[in-house]
Scaffold this motif. Sequence first.
Motif, PDB file in Angstrom:
ATOM      1  N   VAL A   5       9.960  -1.108  -7.327  1.00  0.00           N
ATOM      2  CA  VAL A   5       9.955  -0.920  -5.963  1.00  0.00           C
ATOM      3  C   VAL A   5       8.805  -1.615  -5.199  1.00  0.00           C
ATOM      4  N   SER A   6       8.923  -2.367  -4.199  1.00  0.00           N
ATOM      5  CA  SER A   6       7.853  -3.089  -3.449  1.00  0.00           C
ATOM      6  C   SER A   6       7.679  -2.404  -2.206  1.00  0.00           C
ATOM      7  N   PHE A   7       6.349  -2.371  -1.755  1.00  0.00           N
ATOM      8  CA  PHE A   7       5.655  -1.633  -0.582  1.00  0.00           C
ATOM      9  C   PHE A   7       4.565  -2.411  -0.242  1.00  0.00           C
ATOM     10  N   LYS A   8       4.108  -2.100   1.292  1.00  0.00           N
ATOM     11  CA  LYS A   8       2.899  -2.673   1.811  1.00  0.00           C
ATOM     12  C   LYS A   8       1.719  -1.879   1.475  1.00  0.00           C
ATOM     13  N   VAL A   9       0.504  -2.176   1.432  1.00  0.00           N
ATOM     14  CA  VAL A   9      -0.629  -1.608   1.042  1.00  0.00           C
ATOM     15  C   VAL A   9      -1.652  -2.079   2.032  1.00  0.00           C
ATOM     16  N   ALA A  10      -2.333  -1.427   2.697  1.00  0.00           N
ATOM     17  CA  ALA A  10      -3.469  -1.825   3.433  1.00  0.00           C
ATOM     18  C   ALA A  10      -4.597  -2.233   2.501  1.00  0.00           C
ATOM     19  N   SER A  11      -5.184  -3.346   3.084  1.00  0.00           N
ATOM     20  CA  SER A  11      -6.459  -3.772   2.476  1.00  0.00           C
ATOM     21  C   SER A  11      -7.401  -4.702   3.340  1.00  0.00           C
ATOM     22  N   ALA A  12      -8.587  -4.923   2.749  1.00  0.00           N
ATOM     23  CA  ALA A  12      -9.533  -5.554   3.807  1.00  0.00           C
ATOM     24  C   ALA A  12      -9.025  -6.970   3.900  1.00  0.00           C
ATOM     25  N   GLN A  13      -8.038  -7.427   3.606  1.00  0.00           N
ATOM     26  CA  GLN A  13      -7.397  -8.622   3.950  1.00  0.00           C
ATOM     27  C   GLN A  13      -6.049  -8.529   4.771  1.00  0.00           C
ATOM     28  N   PRO A  72      -2.277  -7.926  -5.997  1.00  0.00           N
ATOM     29  CA  PRO A  72      -2.521  -9.302  -5.172  1.00  0.00           C
ATOM     30  C   PRO A  72      -3.952  -9.848  -5.212  1.00  0.00           C
ATOM     31  N   ASP A  73      -4.187 -11.199  -5.222  1.00  0.00           N
ATOM     32  CA  ASP A  73      -5.598 -11.586  -5.059  1.00  0.00           C
ATOM     33  C   ASP A  73      -6.356 -10.696  -3.857  1.00  0.00           C
ATOM     34  N   GLY A  74      -7.474 -10.726  -4.297  1.00  0.00           N
ATOM     35  CA  GLY A  74      -8.383  -9.660  -2.926  1.00  0.00           C
ATOM     36  C   GLY A  74      -8.301  -8.248  -3.295  1.00  0.00           C
ATOM     37  N   MET A  75      -7.388  -7.579  -3.916  1.00  0.00           N
ATOM     38  CA  MET A  75      -7.410  -6.304  -4.144  1.00  0.00           C
ATOM     39  C   MET A  75      -7.963  -5.999  -5.479  1.00  0.00           C
ATOM     40  N   ALA A  76      -9.062  -5.018  -5.356  1.00  0.00           N
ATOM     41  CA  ALA A  76      -9.464  -4.860  -6.869  1.00  0.00           C
ATOM     42  C   ALA A  76      -8.715  -3.556  -7.497  1.00  0.00           C
ATOM     43  N   HIS A  77      -8.836  -3.758  -8.718  1.00  0.00           N
ATOM     44  CA  HIS A  77      -8.306  -2.692  -9.570  1.00  0.00           C
ATOM     45  C   HIS A  77      -9.187  -1.595  -9.780  1.00  0.00           C
ATOM     46  N   ASP A  78      -9.623  -0.809  -8.604  1.00  0.00           N
ATOM     47  CA  ASP A  78     -10.898   0.123  -8.723  1.00  0.00           C
ATOM     48  C   ASP A  78     -10.048   1.296  -8.351  1.00  0.00           C
ATOM     49  N   LEU A  79     -10.852   2.321  -8.248  1.00  0.00           N
ATOM     50  CA  LEU A  79     -10.304   3.660  -8.126  1.00  0.00           C
ATOM     51  C   LEU A  79      -9.971   3.877  -6.644  1.00  0.00           C
ATOM     52  N   PRO A  80     -10.690   3.761  -5.528  1.00  0.00           N
ATOM     53  CA  PRO A  80     -10.094   3.712  -4.216  1.00  0.00           C
ATOM     54  C   PRO A  80      -8.909   3.080  -4.014  1.00  0.00           C
ATOM     55  N   THR A  81      -8.842   1.564  -4.347  1.00  0.00           N
ATOM     56  CA  THR A  81      -7.583   0.986  -4.329  1.00  0.00           C
ATOM     57  C   THR A  81      -6.256   1.621  -4.944  1.00  0.00           C
ATOM     58  N   MET A  82      -6.573   1.786  -6.247  1.00  0.00           N
ATOM     59  CA  MET A  82      -5.457   2.350  -7.152  1.00  0.00           C
ATOM     60  C   MET A  82      -5.063   3.722  -6.295  1.00  0.00           C
ATOM     61  N   SER A  83      -5.788   4.572  -6.057  1.00  0.00           N
ATOM     62  CA  SER A  83      -5.369   6.008  -5.441  1.00  0.00           C
ATOM     63  C   SER A  83      -4.483   5.666  -4.092  1.00  0.00           C
ATOM     64  N   THR A  84      -5.006   4.508  -3.218  1.00  0.00           N
ATOM     65  CA  THR A  84      -4.093   4.122  -2.027  1.00  0.00           C
ATOM     66  C   THR A  84      -2.921   3.547  -2.508  1.00  0.00           C
ATOM     67  N   VAL A  85      -2.868   2.864  -3.427  1.00  0.00           N
ATOM     68  CA  VAL A  85      -1.714   2.219  -3.857  1.00  0.00           C
ATOM     69  C   VAL A  85      -0.529   3.549  -4.462  1.00  0.00           C
ATOM     70  N   LEU A  86      -1.362   4.400  -5.107  1.00  0.00           N
ATOM     71  CA  LEU A  86      -0.306   5.372  -5.260  1.00  0.00           C
ATOM     72  C   LEU A  86       0.261   6.248  -4.164  1.00  0.00           C
ATOM     73  N   GLN A  87      -0.633   6.387  -3.163  1.00  0.00           N
ATOM     74  CA  GLN A  87      -0.301   7.058  -2.193  1.00  0.00           C
ATOM     75  C   GLN A  87       0.634   6.415  -1.268  1.00  0.00           C
ATOM     76  N   LEU A  89       2.870   4.391  -2.799  1.00  0.00           N
ATOM     77  CA  LEU A  89       4.184   4.615  -3.700  1.00  0.00           C
ATOM     78  C   LEU A  89       4.954   5.876  -3.331  1.00  0.00           C
ATOM     79  N   PHE A  90       4.271   7.065  -3.234  1.00  0.00           N
ATOM     80  CA  PHE A  90       4.733   8.155  -2.552  1.00  0.00           C
ATOM     81  C   PHE A  90       5.859   8.025  -1.470  1.00  0.00           C
ATOM     82  N   GLU A  94       9.709   8.078  -1.060  1.00  0.00           N
ATOM     83  CA  GLU A  94      10.338   9.193  -0.492  1.00  0.00           C
ATOM     84  C   GLU A  94       9.985  10.624  -1.158  1.00  0.00           C
ATOM     85  N   ILE A  95       8.743  10.818  -1.784  1.00  0.00           N
ATOM     86  CA  ILE A  95       8.441  11.866  -2.355  1.00  0.00           C
ATOM     87  C   ILE A  95       7.086  12.437  -1.730  1.00  0.00           C
TER      88      ILE A  95
END
Length: 291
Positions: A5-13, A72-87, A89-90, A94-95
């Motif tokens: 599944v592909s989706f958009k995630v907000a980031s600093a970039q 993607p480049d510019g997105m850190a594999h850190d706790l806030p980013t990973m939690s944003t990605v999972l949100q 994903l929900f 559609e969960i």
Amino acid sequence: MSATVSFKVASAQGEQSVTLSYTRRGSGEPLLLLHGIGHHRQAWEPVIPALAAERDVIAVDLPGCGDSPALPDGMAHDLPTMSTVLQALFGALEIERPHVAGNSLGGLLALDLARAQLVRSVTALSPAGFWNEAERRYAFTVLSTMRQIARRLPPPVVERLARPALGRTLLTSTIYARPGRRSPEAVVAETLALGPGPGVLRDAALRPDRAVHRRHRGHAGHRGVGQPGPAAHPPPGRARQGRDPPGPAGAAARLRPRPDERRPGAGGPGGSRRQPLTHPGGQRTFQGLPS
């Protein structure tokens, strides 16, 4: 059957496209399964059939793990980013406010989702982050060493080592309490999955000695995660800790929902060896993560 599944995630970039690989089985209330650092979703295979009898079970490869590409480049594999990605994903799947069970890194992510009140319940098994400096150094040294070994071993050598029980013990004794019981095919897949490695191993921002205690600090003083905050009451959950790890297969009974406790359960690399988080009532639950 696996899917992506592909989706958009907000980031600093700006908005970035993220792709994750997952499997989905069963029906009922949604249950998301999150694996440990450097692992993959197949770690949950032994317990998925039991869970899928009563849940819509989604096992996901975290970014940079298993079949999921790194962020993607510019997105850190850190706790806030990973939690944003999972949100995000929900929404893509559609969960709404799923139950979440996480092991090691997955347990840390599950607790952070609970802090944000994005889930119905959480089961955190050997969650990463509840360690002192010596324990953190030990965990990252072991993980880094495992990754270097996996990267240097040619696949044919890994396959030969995985055939006898002794070889499977050498390859995965830091991941499983009884590695000899794992199938050769599973050990090969787990070893090769660790080799490429995501950015999380080298991303200091995810190191929970900095991240967890900062994000889960109490409103008045420094309450631990298991202590109730005055204004926050996220869903009930369970955090089990012990030898790292007993492996998901040993947790099937704990993961199976019970009529009086709609909470899912699981173990993995990098988890703490400290006592389980407890609710003040004495049950092995946490409640009231400070926001």
